[in-house]
Design a protein around this motif. Structure first.
Motif, PDB file in Angstrom:
ATOM      1  N   LYS A 139       0.837  -1.205   0.000  1.00  0.00           N
ATOM      2  CA  LYS A 139       0.000   0.000   0.000  1.00  0.00           C
ATOM      3  C   LYS A 139       0.872   1.255   0.000  1.00  0.00           C
ATOM      4  O   LYS A 139       0.628   2.204  -0.757  1.00  0.00           O
ATOM      5  N   ILE A 140       1.915   1.238   0.812  1.00  0.00           N
ATOM      6  CA  ILE A 140       2.819   2.398   0.877  1.00  0.00           C
ATOM      7  C   ILE A 140       3.470   2.626  -0.473  1.00  0.00           C
ATOM      8  O   ILE A 140       3.546   3.753  -0.973  1.00  0.00           O
ATOM      9  N   CYS A 193       5.014   8.970   7.874  1.00  0.00           N
ATOM     10  CA  CYS A 193       5.959   8.640   6.799  1.00  0.00           C
ATOM     11  C   CYS A 193       7.387   8.924   7.264  1.00  0.00           C
ATOM     12  O   CYS A 193       8.323   8.183   6.976  1.00  0.00           O
ATOM     13  N   ASN A 196       2.387   1.758  -3.360  1.00  0.00           N
ATOM     14  CA  ASN A 196       1.389   2.242  -4.323  1.00  0.00           C
ATOM     15  C   ASN A 196       1.111   3.724  -4.144  1.00  0.00           C
ATOM     16  O   ASN A 196       0.838   4.446  -5.095  1.00  0.00           O
ATOM     17  N   ASN A 197       1.178   4.180  -2.890  1.00  0.00           N
ATOM     18  CA  ASN A 197       0.894   5.589  -2.592  1.00  0.00           C
ATOM     19  C   ASN A 197       2.029   6.518  -3.011  1.00  0.00           C
ATOM     20  O   ASN A 197       1.849   7.720  -3.098  1.00  0.00           O
ATOM     21  N   LYS A 198       3.227   5.929  -3.174  1.00  0.00           N
ATOM     22  CA  LYS A 198       4.392   6.772  -3.489  1.00  0.00           C
ATOM     23  C   LYS A 198       4.298   7.350  -4.888  1.00  0.00           C
ATOM     24  O   LYS A 198       3.824   6.701  -5.792  1.00  0.00           O
TER      25      LYS A 198
END
Lengths: 465, 371
Positions: free
Chosen positions: A460-461, B224, A463-465
């Motif tokens: 998910k991370i 983040c 994909n969000n980048k």
């Protein structure tokens, strides 16, 4: 002494072909990796072998002598070979060239790994070697000390080995080998086989079984991951599982919980892999593993069976499987466990460890603190259940996105609630002696959940980048 | 950090540490030759008592007081305090026999005990110091008295120079945290089900780190910027716990190595069952195979008859019954062989018919067979 140990190792290896052929028959769609088949074959070999000799002795009246053991190990392999021949028009036999090729491929793959991943693997192997050395040292040097080990599991192995038969006189204190009569005999008969192979009763020989279970659990866990799972996550999972304090502790304690945890893992995780789209072989393997879990500990029959039954009905309703698949799942599971279930029903063995007729619902509020402490705070499971709980509470949305992870989470939560509910809400909790151990049985599934959650989280991370 | 906030946090920290700093180093000697011989003590109602011992006196020896211990003497002192008053109890003493010292809060009423309040010492001829941390839930509320139990297998002479209650400073309290965390509980018959450790101040150690773990998990999922570092710290905590528990297994293994693996046969002892495994081996070696069952009279643990059943199978073990001619006792002081009548007596009552002693394991453990 060395000769006896060699015989024991040979005895363990001798059960492998029977297990391998069984797994081979289940995996007609060739969904399994060799590593996975390799390790599962041992546990399936052990359990199927035990069921065979149980049936032969109890129903056939055959003496538990080396001839019967060898006939069972070899005979069943031959019948499976015949079955494979009918299905595929070929015989399965060891192909050294293929094995060399497989090992070469593994080495080539390994040489392509980045240096730091190689380093991590080396460190992990070193840690595992140290842990195994510690367990082996203990089983070789320390006699059976823990209560259930000498009151049940090892006592039964000793009695059955000495008598060369399973005692069937219900009035004898050594009925089915002694101890609690309703305990299944998977672990016991494997130990009887080890003793028969060595030729004499030595505690270290039978206590060695726990080390084998630990090794097999780690092997099955690691090789159950597909190639799509990042290698670092697989290694992380292996490290986390290998060092769970109570689980590692049971690698040198003569209890059957570790063996049971393998079958529980195979039952639940294979359904998870099947839902994740890795093939129908995983579905059918789950059914056979469920049967073997019933053959290993009473939790298999009293808890896992009803839960998986409901789960598969839900799969049918949701059209994840069809009726034919469901039929074969339960049919082969029932056929596999039939010798033990028939015996257990005709002889009216208790469903649980104690007297099932006096089962009462109560609220053991005095156990709540101990339960929380034991599961979450006392390092029995390192941070495992704490992290699993945090993830389920705070990341439920992410978990819910995929059917497979949703299923794993619901199963894990259900098992956790049922297991601990028995402690909290029934009069069968006794002295809390089973509290941490039953949660240990779930631990491999907990680590699996953690690894697949992390995989999904990182995906998910990215994909969000 | 701005200058203002730095001053604020410094003052806050100081405020937090102030009580500890002010009280640090306070000591109260509650036992010494000088204290016991002082007029103030002689007139006081709170005096040390000796119980569960045939000799209730204390004798001056060197610069301490000698206690002639039968093997389980208690020193009891009525003194009201909690861990808010004192953090540690220190004993300076020596014993001519290996001893286990047990600190028992409220010994005359509740008599709480825990492995944290138990210390083993070897026999010595010079003074040694042992300390008990009082940062334990047992001492949270005021205790009314304390007891010190000096357990030795054989009668012993103990010379106690001083018993002191100490208030620790902040750094010493922090040191106590580490000492507590790495304290390993002895292996017991229940360890297979539940580990009692690691603990800090008598509570599960992880409870102190829960806020940190929750914060790290939150950062891992939500931030983040701090995800990587939070993940690494979580992994490091996992590894720390792994190391701590591996250390526990190592300590238990080392105990087994020292007490069971390396000693000669006659001195092997295994965890809570002491020499019972050796006894079972001796029984099998000394009892003729013609006897298929025995009447077993043991002492020490309720598990012994069942454990012996496993160890001695196929021999059948009858627990404290009179079935068949063979009687086996293990550490039973109350069962004796009457030489004149050639039978066993339990107290005043005859236990067996006429027979003979086949073999002796020790004074209170033997095999007897009726004729």
């Amino acid at each position: 002494m060395i000769l006896a140990w060699l015989k024991i190792i040979l005895a363990i290896i001798l059960l492998w072909p029977r297990g391998y052929l069984l797994v081979y028959v289940i995996d007609r769609l060739k969904n399994f990796s060799f590593g996975f088949k390799f390790f599962v074959s041992f546990v399936f070999g052990i359990a199927a072998f035990g069921l065979d000799i149980f049936g032969a002795n109890v129903f056939g009246g055959f003496k538990l002598a080396p001839a019967l053991f060898l006939a069972s190990a070899v005979g069943q392999a031959i019948s499976l070979e015949i079955l494979i021949f009918f299905l595929e028009r070929k015989f399965v036999y060891p192909k050294p060239k293929k094995l060399v090729g497989f090992l070469k491929k593994q080495w080539q793959n390994f040489s392509l790994w980045p240096i730091w991943e190689k380093l991590i693997l080396m460190i992990l192997i070193l840690i595992l070697v140290v842990r195994l050395a510690g367990s082996i040292w203990t089983v070789v040097n320390i006699p059976t000390y823990d209560f259930d080990a000498w009151n049940n599991w090892n006592l039964r192995a000793k009695v059955i080995f000495t008598e060369s038969k399973i005692p069937l006189d219900q009035n004898s204190p050594f009925y089915l080998g002694g101890g609690i009569g309703s305990y299944p005999l998977n672990d016991t008969l494997f130990k009887v086989w080890l003793l028969t192979a060595s030729g004499s009763f030595q505690e270290s020989y039978i206590n060695f079984a726990s080390v084998i279970y630990y090794l097999l659990l780690l092997g099955i866990f690691y090789f159950s991951f597909s190639n799509k799972t990042p290698r670092l996550l697989k290694l992380l999972g292996l490290y986390l599982l290998s060092g769970l304090p109570l689980l590692y502790f049971h690698s040198h304690v003569a209890y059957a919980d570790l063996l049971f945890s393998i079958f529980l893992f195979l039952t639940v995780a294979n359904l998870f892999y099947w839902l994740a789209g890795r093939g129908n072989s995983f579905f059918y393997l789950s059914g056979i593993a469920l049967a073997f879990s019933i053959w290993t500990k009473n939790e298999g029959l009293a808890i896992i069976l009803p839960l998986i039954f409901l789960t598969t009905i839900v799969f049918l309703v949701l059209k994840k499987c069809n009726f034919k698949q469901l039929f074969f799942y339960w049919f082969w599971a029932a056929v596999t466990i039939s010798p033990w279930l028939t015996f257990r029903i005709t002889n009216r063995l208790n469903i649980l460890s104690g007297d099932s007729s006096t089962f009462k619902l109560v609220f053991n509020y005095q156990f709540i603190n101990e339960l929380i402490s034991s599961v979450f705070l006392r390092s029995h499971f390192n941070l495992l259940w704490l992290l699993v709980l945090i993830i389920i509470i705070f990341q439920i949305k992410l978990i819910w996105r995929r059917m497979s992870l949703r299923y794993l989470t619901l199963t894990l939560v259900s098992l956790f609630l049922i297991y601990n509910g028995i402690i909290l809400f029934t009069d069968k909790a006794f002295d809390l002696s089973a509290l941490a151990r039953i949660n240990m049985q779930l631990a491999p599934l907990g680590v699996l959940f953690l690894i697949f959650f992390l995989r999904q989280f990182f995906a998910k991370i990215n994909n969000n980048k | 950090m701005t200058k203002k906030s730095f001053i604020f946090f410094s003052l806050l920290t100081l405020l937090f540490l102030l009580p500890g700093i002010c009280l640090a180093g306070q000591e109260k000697i509650i036992f010494s030759y000088d204290v016991l011989s002082s007029v103030e003590y002689q007139k006081s109602a709170s005096q040390w008592q000796i119980t569960q011992n045939s000799d209730s006196g204390l004798y001056k020896k060197d610069d301490g007081m000698m206690l002639k211990n039968d093997g389980g003497a208690y020193l009891i002192y009525p003194f009201v305090f909690s861990y808010h008053d004192y953090d540690q109890l220190k004993i300076i003493f020596y014993s001519d026999q290996p001893a286990t010292i047990l600190l028992v809060p409220d010994v005359t009423t509740i008599g709480s005990n825990s492995f944290e309040l138990r210390k083993k010492v070897s026999a010595q001829e010079s003074y040694q110091t042992i300390d008990f941390s009082l940062r334990h839930p047992f001492f949270k509320n005021k205790v009314q008295d304390i007891g010190l139990n000096f357990y030795t297998v054989l009668p012993s002479n103990l010379v106690i120079k001083e018993i002191v209650l100490v208030k620790l400073d902040f750094s010493e309290v922090i040191l106590q945290v580490f000492k507590d965390y790495f304290l390993v509980a002895p292996y017991s018959a229940f360890t297979v089900n539940l580990f009692p450790t690691p603990r800090i101040f008598g509570h599960d150690a992880l409870i102190y780190f829960l806020p940190l773990i929750l914060l790290l998990a939150w950062l891992f999922f939500k931030s983040c910027r701090f995800r990587k570092i939070a993940g690494i710290i979580l992994l490091l905590i996992w590894i720390l716990i792994d190391c701590r528990m591996s250390y526990e297994f190592f300590v238990q293994g080392f105990d087994d190595y020292r007490n069971f693996v390396t000693p000669p046969q006659a001195e092997k002892k295994l965890r809570t069952y002491d020499d019972f495994y050796q006894f079972a081996g001796w029984l099998k070696d000394n009892l003729s195979k013609e006897y298929s069952e025995i009447n077993f009279y043991g002492s020490g643990s309720v598990h012994l008859p069942r454990l012996l059943q496993y160890l001695a199978y196929p021999m059948l073990i009858n627990n404290e019954e009179n079935i068949g001619p063979v009687y086996v006792t293990y550490n039973r002081h109350d069962i004796v062989y009457n030489e004149a009548e050639k039978r066993l007596y339990q107290g005043d009552k005859p236990l067996s018919e006429v027979g003979e002693l086949i073999a002796n394991y020790n004074k209170d453990s033997f095999i007897f067979v009726e004729k």
